[in-house]
Design an enzyme around this catalytic site. Structure first.
Site, mmCIF file in Angstrom:
data_model
loop_
_atom_site.group_PDB
_atom_site.id
_atom_site.type_symbol
_atom_site.label_atom_id
_atom_site.label_comp_id
_atom_site.label_asym_id
_atom_site.label_seq_id
_atom_site.Cartn_x
_atom_site.Cartn_y
_atom_site.Cartn_z
ATOM 1 N N GLU A 264 23.398 -24.397 65.319
ATOM 2 C CA GLU A 264 22.692 -23.957 64.101
ATOM 3 C C GLU A 264 23.328 -22.683 63.541
ATOM 4 O OE1 GLU A 264 20.526 -25.748 62.445
ATOM 5 O OE2 GLU A 264 20.665 -27.261 64.005
ATOM 6 N N TRP A 267 25.961 -23.769 61.427
ATOM 7 C CA TRP A 267 25.601 -24.274 60.090
ATOM 8 C C TRP A 267 25.687 -23.132 59.073
ATOM 9 C CZ3 TRP A 267 25.295 -28.731 57.602
ATOM 10 C CH2 TRP A 267 25.192 -29.911 58.346
ATOM 11 N N TRP A 295 17.062 -35.532 35.380
ATOM 12 C CA TRP A 295 15.944 -34.729 35.909
ATOM 13 C C TRP A 295 14.807 -34.666 34.886
ATOM 14 C CZ3 TRP A 295 16.527 -33.693 40.858
ATOM 15 C CH2 TRP A 295 17.811 -33.535 41.391
ATOM 16 N N ASN A 330 12.307 -24.097 58.908
ATOM 17 C CA ASN A 330 13.393 -24.960 58.419
ATOM 18 C C ASN A 330 12.944 -26.394 58.138
ATOM 19 O OD1 ASN A 330 16.267 -25.630 57.901
ATOM 20 N ND2 ASN A 330 15.964 -26.909 59.712
ATOM 21 N N TRP A 348 17.404 -29.243 41.659
ATOM 22 C CA TRP A 348 17.448 -28.384 42.850
ATOM 23 C C TRP A 348 17.696 -26.920 42.504
ATOM 24 C CZ3 TRP A 348 22.022 -25.795 43.563
ATOM 25 C CH2 TRP A 348 23.171 -26.338 42.997
ATOM 26 N N TRP A 371 20.150 -26.533 49.698
ATOM 27 C CA TRP A 371 19.498 -27.252 48.590
ATOM 28 C C TRP A 371 20.309 -28.479 48.195
ATOM 29 C CZ3 TRP A 371 14.866 -27.629 46.405
ATOM 30 C CH2 TRP A 371 13.930 -26.641 46.707
HETATM 31 C C1 LIG Z 1 16.256 -25.872 51.073
HETATM 32 C C2 LIG Z 1 16.717 -24.909 52.127
HETATM 33 C C3 LIG Z 1 17.056 -23.605 51.777
HETATM 34 C C4 LIG Z 1 17.502 -22.701 52.751
HETATM 35 N N1 LIG Z 1 17.822 -21.413 52.381
HETATM 36 C C5 LIG Z 1 18.281 -20.535 53.307
HETATM 37 C C6 LIG Z 1 18.616 -19.202 52.947
HETATM 38 O O1 LIG Z 1 18.538 -18.796 51.784
HETATM 39 N N2 LIG Z 1 19.038 -18.362 53.935
HETATM 40 C C7 LIG Z 1 19.159 -18.772 55.234
HETATM 41 O O2 LIG Z 1 19.535 -17.968 56.096
HETATM 42 N N3 LIG Z 1 18.894 -20.041 55.593
HETATM 43 C C8 LIG Z 1 18.443 -20.931 54.679
HETATM 44 N N4 LIG Z 1 18.131 -22.210 55.059
HETATM 45 C C9 LIG Z 1 18.465 -22.659 56.436
HETATM 46 C C10 LIG Z 1 17.357 -22.521 57.481
HETATM 47 O O3 LIG Z 1 16.156 -23.053 57.008
HETATM 48 C C11 LIG Z 1 17.115 -21.070 57.910
HETATM 49 O O4 LIG Z 1 18.332 -20.468 58.257
HETATM 50 C C12 LIG Z 1 16.193 -21.013 59.137
HETATM 51 O O5 LIG Z 1 14.958 -21.615 58.837
HETATM 52 C C13 LIG Z 1 15.980 -19.576 59.545
HETATM 53 O O6 LIG Z 1 15.051 -19.506 60.588
HETATM 54 P P1 LIG Z 1 15.493 -19.026 62.038
HETATM 55 O O7 LIG Z 1 16.256 -17.764 61.941
HETATM 56 O O8 LIG Z 1 14.268 -19.019 62.874
HETATM 57 O O9 LIG Z 1 16.458 -20.202 62.461
HETATM 58 P P2 LIG Z 1 17.000 -20.665 63.889
HETATM 59 O O10 LIG Z 1 16.629 -22.097 64.040
HETATM 60 O O11 LIG Z 1 16.596 -19.744 64.948
HETATM 61 O O12 LIG Z 1 18.575 -20.643 63.699
HETATM 62 C C14 LIG Z 1 19.371 -19.480 64.009
HETATM 63 C C15 LIG Z 1 20.200 -19.084 62.804
HETATM 64 O O13 LIG Z 1 21.095 -20.144 62.451
HETATM 65 C C16 LIG Z 1 21.248 -20.191 61.035
HETATM 66 N N5 LIG Z 1 20.766 -21.482 60.553
HETATM 67 C C17 LIG Z 1 19.857 -22.297 61.130
HETATM 68 N N6 LIG Z 1 19.721 -23.440 60.428
HETATM 69 C C18 LIG Z 1 20.560 -23.331 59.371
HETATM 70 C C19 LIG Z 1 20.884 -24.194 58.271
HETATM 71 N N7 LIG Z 1 20.332 -25.397 58.127
HETATM 72 N N8 LIG Z 1 21.796 -23.776 57.367
HETATM 73 C C20 LIG Z 1 22.388 -22.552 57.490
HETATM 74 N N9 LIG Z 1 22.120 -21.712 58.518
HETATM 75 C C21 LIG Z 1 21.226 -22.094 59.442
HETATM 76 C C22 LIG Z 1 20.406 -19.059 60.457
HETATM 77 O O14 LIG Z 1 21.226 -17.946 60.252
HETATM 78 C C23 LIG Z 1 19.383 -18.816 61.562
HETATM 79 O O15 LIG Z 1 18.866 -17.508 61.553
HETATM 80 C C24 LIG Z 1 17.656 -23.136 54.098
HETATM 81 C C25 LIG Z 1 17.306 -24.450 54.436
HETATM 82 C C26 LIG Z 1 16.833 -25.321 53.474
HETATM 83 C C27 LIG Z 1 16.484 -26.724 53.868
#
Ligand SMILES: Cc1cc2nc3c(=O)[nH]c(=O)nc-3n(C[C@H](O)[C@H](O)[C@H](O)COP(=O)(O)OP(=O)(O)OC[C@H]3O[C@@H](n4cnc5c(N)ncnc54)[C@H](O)[C@@H]3O)c2cc1C
Length: 463
Positions: A264, A267, A295, A330, A348, A371
């Site tokens: 993650e 990602w 849209w 997420n 979006w 997005w």
């Molecule tokens: C529509 C949408 C918009 C989003 N916008 C953002 C945003 O503006 N900023 C953001 O940081 N994340 C975004 N995310 C990705 C993800 O939802 C968040 O990073 C995550 O929920 C953060 O929570 P956490 O730190 O507990 O994640 P954890 O599950 O603990 O993951 C650890 C770290 O991995 C990274 N990460 C995890 N999942 C993703 C992912 N799918 N894409 C990119 N990085 C990821 C983050 O830096 C996160 O802090 C978005 C996801 C969606 C579906």
């Protein structure tokens, strides 16, 4: 001679290569944060930035100099006024930052000022990662494999021992008016978070000690709080991905859980990678077929979505969590994004804009890439025909409705059997739970089954 250390999205003392280099090679440093309005950050980020800068300034014994304005102008003024012969910073990777910083570097070199930039925001710098054809990866899995085949990310470094800041007049943080007033919506957010390097460290320690061992499965259940919640700390650079990577690798947890977490983190790397090779990602569909998408962009639907009043409890719970805390889980981000684009037919970009303003972790790369991924037009995207069913998702990932009940108190007395789709409950059951549809809680804004059919029909046309 004094070195200027330009703090950007690296608001920390530990594992800060630019800061450590400056301290190792200069008697004094001038640490500056420059508020560049061209970055156009959202409201929730402004709130976070205010508190994070307060923490950083404390850690530097009030040595942090705050300046607002175009960075090039501010830097050259400081050089002129304070006998500075070197400028150091850690690199940023959004298109605007890269362009801006490259120009500043050139201008400094022309004036014979030493200038060095360092890595620290990403584990794998995008320009270093190419596929066998010399082009860039468009799919996550081979990108990730390539990252893992490389030498392991370096160990993080400690904070510098000799840190002497020169005293320079700073602007007042309060004058930047980053905090919300009239109304002040910051209370819920500040109750949830501790911005700054210490808060980031606590989150990481807590996650490694108490959650990572259940991360793989647990991360999908929004009521279980099993994710790290490190995203805003990472965004503002209060902790580096190197610190997270190496701490997670050493965790006392099953390897599969650790690997899932590391993937993650990658990602996030992949999102920056995509933005690097496709700088139009925040505005333009990655897949140009979607340029023809018809849209609806219904403004009243968009408003109901923003306010958490769509009548679909899991969607509304997510949108209300976002408004109250500046964060959304997420799994729920995916559900609400799919709902906006594939049930309400709102572009979006409007969703991404709302997230940009309301998320404390709003990040140009992750937000734009995610997005586009959900909408089906992005790189390695979820296929457009995968329309999230908000009722089934809710039943699967919020089984007892705990997450919904937390964020939608007006549904808290409803039995878990009905909470995912209250309109399916008999009138008496709703009455017993104190619910009158369209009065105490909205009836569904659209019929999901019909919206899904419409979405698939449009997809047939454009594909
Ligand atoms: C529509 C949408 C918009 C989003 N916008 C953002 C945003 O503006 N900023 C953001 O940081 N994340 C975004 N995310 C990705 C993800 O939802 C968040 O990073 C995550 O929920 C953060 O929570 P956490 O730190 O507990 O994640 P954890 O599950 O603990 O993951 C650890 C770290 O991995 C990274 N990460 C995890 N999942 C993703 C992912 N799918 N894409 C990119 N990085 C990821 C983050 O830096 C996160 O802090 C978005 C996801 C969606 C579906």
């Amino acid at each position: 001679m004094t070195a200027l250390v330009w703090f950007k999205k690296d608001l920390r003392l530990r594992d800060n290569l630019a800061l450590s280099y400056a301290c190792d090679n200069h008697k004094d440093i001038l640490p500056v944060y420059i508020y560049d309005e061209k970055l156009n950050i959202g409201g929730a980020q402004k709130l976070w930035l205010h508190h994070s800068l307060t923490q950083l300034s404390d850690a530097l014994n009030d040595g942090l100099v705050l300046k607002k304005g175009p960075p090039e102008k501010v830097i050259f003024q400081l050089i002129k006024d304070h006998n500075i012969n070197a400028v150091y910073w850690n690199r940023g990777y959004t298109p605007y930052e890269m362009d801006r910083d490259a120009k500043i570097k050139e201008a400094l070199k022309e004036k014979d000022i030493e200038v060095k930039s360092f890595d620290g925001y990403l584990l794998f710098e995008p320009h270093k990662i190419k596929n066998k054809q010399g082009s860039f990866f468009k799919v996550f899995t081979p990108f990730y494999k390539n990252c893992l085949d490389r030498p392991d990310p370096r160990d993080p470094i400690d904070k510098p021992k000799n840190l002497n800041c020169v005293k320079v007049k700073s602007e007042s943080l309060d004058d930047w008016a980053l905090l919300p007033t009239n109304p002040d919506w910051s209370k819920g957010i500040m109750g949830e978070w501790q911005p700054g390097e210490n808060g980031a460290k606590k989150r990481l320690t807590n996650f490694i000690n108490a959650r990572i061992h259940k991360y793989g499965k647990g991360r999908d259940f929004p009521a279980s709080d099993l994710t790290s919640m490190l995203s805003p700390h990472l965004h503002f650079g209060e902790i580096s991905p190197y610190q997270i990577w190496q701490t997670a690798r050493g965790a006392d947890a099953p390897q599969g859980e650790i690997n899932k977490f590391l993937s993650e983190i990658c990602w996030r790397e992949f999102s920056y990678y995509l933005l690097y090779y496709f700088p139009e990602l925040p505005e333009k569909n990655w897949n140009p077929k979607f340029d023809k998408f018809p849209w609806d962009n219904n403004k009243s639907f968009l408003k109901r979505w923003q306010k958490g009043m769509t009548g679909y409890p899991i969607v509304d719970a997510g949108m209300r969590q976002l408004w109250a805390t500046g964060y959304m889980h997420n799994r729920v981000r995916m559900i609400v994004a799919s709902f906006l684009t594939k049930d309400l037919f709102v572009h979006w970009k409007y969703g991404a804009e709302w997230f940009w303003d309301t998320l404390v972790d709003a990040d140009l790369a992750s937000n734009s890439a995610s997005w586009q991924w959900v909408a089906g037009c992005g790189a390695d995207a979820s296929p457009y025909f995968r329309v999230f069913n908000p009722i089934l998702q809710s039943k699967k990932f919020d089984i007892d409705g705990d997450y919904i009940k937390k964020w939608i108190p007006e549904l808290s007395k409803l039995d878990a059997k009905y909470i995912h789709a209250p309109w399916e409950a008999q009138k008496e059951i709703l009455e017993k739970a104190g619910i009158i549809l369209d009065k105490t809680y909205p009836a569904p804004v659209v019929d999901h089954a019909k919206a899904r059919e419409k979405a698939l029909a449009i997809y047939q046309q454009i594909k």
